[in-house]
Design a protein around this motif. Structure first.
Motif: not given
Length: 156
Positions: A27-30, A35-36, A42-43, A92-96
């Protein structure tokens, strides 16, 4: 010997924690590309717009002397210039942070469900009496007793 090994491996592989971990990884891989895309598409564009039409993916510092600026990080890298890509790092930080927040919310929900289940189990245990009163001598006896151990009366 191989049969025992396979049996033990099967017992290990089907344990709840191993299956939960495998499902979490899948699920994390999907979830990661979603999120990326959320961050990249979007963000970050509105944040870049507010900061003066900045494209965070193009923010970098060259580590070599250069005569001019390149319009994009890709062109700088194509020229062989070593760069510090702090814009990509911010993405990447915001994705995390988004993933961490989502996991935090998920853990919070799971913990609430576990607490509710524990309360229900306690209530079920408390609801079932384990003792009763003998109708003849009024002493406290086990619910399962068919004869009172104090007055030896037969119970119904």
């Amino acid at each position: 010997m191989i049969k025992n090994f396979l049996k033990e491996f099967k017992e290990f592989a089907v344990k709840g924690n191993v299956l939960d971990m495998a499902i979490g990884i899948i699920i994390g891989g999907a979830f990661s590309p979603i999120v990326n895309s959320l961050v990249k598409d979007i963000i970050m564009p509105p944040i870049g717009f507010v900061l003066g039409n900045v494209d965070f993916s193009n923010l970098y510092l060259p580590l070599a002397k250069i005569d001019g600026k390149w319009p994009s990080l890709e062109q700088a890298q194509a020229q062989g210039i070593v760069t510090i890509n702090y814009g990509l790092f911010l993405n990447t930080l915001i994705s995390f942070l988004i993933v961490s927040f989502a996991v935090f919310l998920l853990v919070k929900v799971i913990n609430k469900i576990k607490r509710d289940d524990a309360k229900e189990a306690e209530a079920a245990e408390a609801a079932e009496p384990t003792e009763k009163e003998c109708p003849y001598c009024f002493s406290t006896i086990s619910v399962k007793a068919t004869r009172c151990p104090n007055c030896t009366s037969e119970l119904h």
